[in-house]
Write an enzyme that holds these catalytic residues in place. Sequence first.
Site, PDB file in Angstrom:
ATOM      1  N   ASN A  37       0.821  -1.226   0.000  1.00 44.88           N
ATOM      2  CA  ASN A  37       0.000   0.000   0.000  1.00 44.88           C
ATOM      3  C   ASN A  37       0.847   1.266   0.000  1.00 44.88           C
ATOM      4  OD1 ASN A  37       1.027   0.018   2.555  1.00 44.88           O
ATOM      5  ND2 ASN A  37      -0.953   0.099   3.617  1.00 44.88           N
ATOM      6  N   ASP A  38       2.145   1.143  -0.285  1.00 39.54           N
ATOM      7  CA  ASP A  38       3.085   2.247  -0.436  1.00 39.54           C
ATOM      8  C   ASP A  38       3.608   2.798   0.884  1.00 39.54           C
ATOM      9  OD1 ASP A  38       4.562   3.764  -2.373  1.00 39.54           O
ATOM     10  OD2 ASP A  38       3.395   5.532  -1.818  1.00 39.54           O
ATOM     11  N   HIS A 130      17.324  28.071   9.891  1.00 39.20           N
ATOM     12  CA  HIS A 130      16.905  29.250   9.119  1.00 39.20           C
ATOM     13  C   HIS A 130      16.671  30.465  10.007  1.00 39.20           C
ATOM     14  CE1 HIS A 130      15.151  31.487   5.813  1.00 39.20           C
ATOM     15  NE2 HIS A 130      14.047  31.684   6.510  1.00 39.20           N
ATOM     16  N   ASP A 169      19.183  40.127   3.535  1.00 38.55           N
ATOM     17  CA  ASP A 169      18.118  40.767   4.304  1.00 38.55           C
ATOM     18  C   ASP A 169      18.602  41.013   5.723  1.00 38.55           C
ATOM     19  OD1 ASP A 169      17.683  38.311   5.858  1.00 38.55           O
ATOM     20  OD2 ASP A 169      16.762  37.553   4.032  1.00 38.55           O
ATOM     21  N   LYS A 192      14.935  43.910   2.256  1.00 37.52           N
ATOM     22  CA  LYS A 192      14.162  42.962   1.442  1.00 37.52           C
ATOM     23  C   LYS A 192      12.709  42.906   1.866  1.00 37.52           C
ATOM     24  CE  LYS A 192      14.240  38.354   1.894  1.00 37.52           C
ATOM     25  NZ  LYS A 192      14.737  36.960   1.873  1.00 37.52           N
ATOM     26  N   ARG A 194       9.427  40.259   1.014  1.00 41.67           N
ATOM     27  CA  ARG A 194       9.039  39.010   0.359  1.00 41.67           C
ATOM     28  C   ARG A 194       7.542  39.042   0.071  1.00 41.67           C
ATOM     29  NH1 ARG A 194      11.000  34.157  -0.684  1.00 41.67           N
ATOM     30  NH2 ARG A 194      12.949  34.534   0.461  1.00 41.67           N
ATOM     31  N   ASP A 218      24.223  33.847   2.602  1.00 39.18           N
ATOM     32  CA  ASP A 218      22.872  33.490   3.016  1.00 39.18           C
ATOM     33  C   ASP A 218      22.916  32.116   3.672  1.00 39.18           C
ATOM     34  OD1 ASP A 218      20.195  33.877   3.410  1.00 39.18           O
ATOM     35  OD2 ASP A 218      19.669  34.022   1.290  1.00 39.18           O
TER      36      ASP A 218
END
Length: 317
Positions: A37-38, A130, A169, A192, A194, A218
């Site tokens: 069934n994956d 991030h 930024d 900057k 977005r 970055d």
Amino acid sequence: MRDIAVFSGSAHPELAAEVCAHLGVPISPVRASRFANDCLEVQLLANCRERDVFLIQPLVKPVQEHLVELLLMCDAARGASASRITVVMPHYSYARSDKKDAPRISMGGRLVADLLVAAGASRVLAMTLHAPQVHGFFSVPVDHLHALRELAAHFRQYDLSRTTVVSPDLGNAKEAAAFARLIGAQVAAGAKQRFADDRVRISSVIGEVAGRDVIVLDDEIAKGSTVLELLDRLRELGPRSVRVACTHGLFAAGALKRLSEQPEVLEIVCTNTVPVPADEHTDKLRVLSIAPALAEAVRRIHNGESVSALFDAPATE
């Protein structure tokens, strides 16, 4: 090293093998298969009982497949009575979902952190998240490394007497300033806005770049729209040279080709936190290895030593 087991998911086995080579331990095998069934099934093919288990898996494309594989690896290690499970996640892609800036959206960075802990992770080793607040999304200890030392060691081969590090930024300006201090350079940042995931506008660059050697820094480059927009602003200001650097070189949708076609860009530097797309190639690309840093962090975690001490002095070539 005794009582340690290092397993790799399917996202970046080359990095895991390099980390194990630096540690001097074998990489333990993993079997991943699918039911009819994956659904994924993961089996750790080495003893985990009362061992210090490290699971290496960056969350890269296909992110959801690799995330579920990592969750199943955590659950398998917990069910096998591992004494501690450390998720080594060189790239945490869901860290971009770090705030509720629109109605009725989820904060994926926090949700996935909760999923990893629920699956059995007792510690996380990450590289260049991030945003710094993502560290706090985890309810278990997080060792947050960065690649500034490796990048600085690379750029010290050049004359840096007229260099400015430019952040695209203001959000990344603190990291750019730290990098600038490592190499003795000035710092600047773009203003900057977005509008969408791949649509940004940089109205100006705050800082001195005219006639100087610029390093655009970055945390990650995906489609490259931010860096390309910044290059347009820099072109108007007339820098002497431009180099581009990042930790996570995702280079989606032909970004590496578009960046390498910019005539003023002399070099594109990234690390191997993620695999560089196999169909992307340019003579301008330089890939630095962060395997030694990850291996040293793993060794210190295993031995109960300070990981923050890794940042006490910059690396030199």
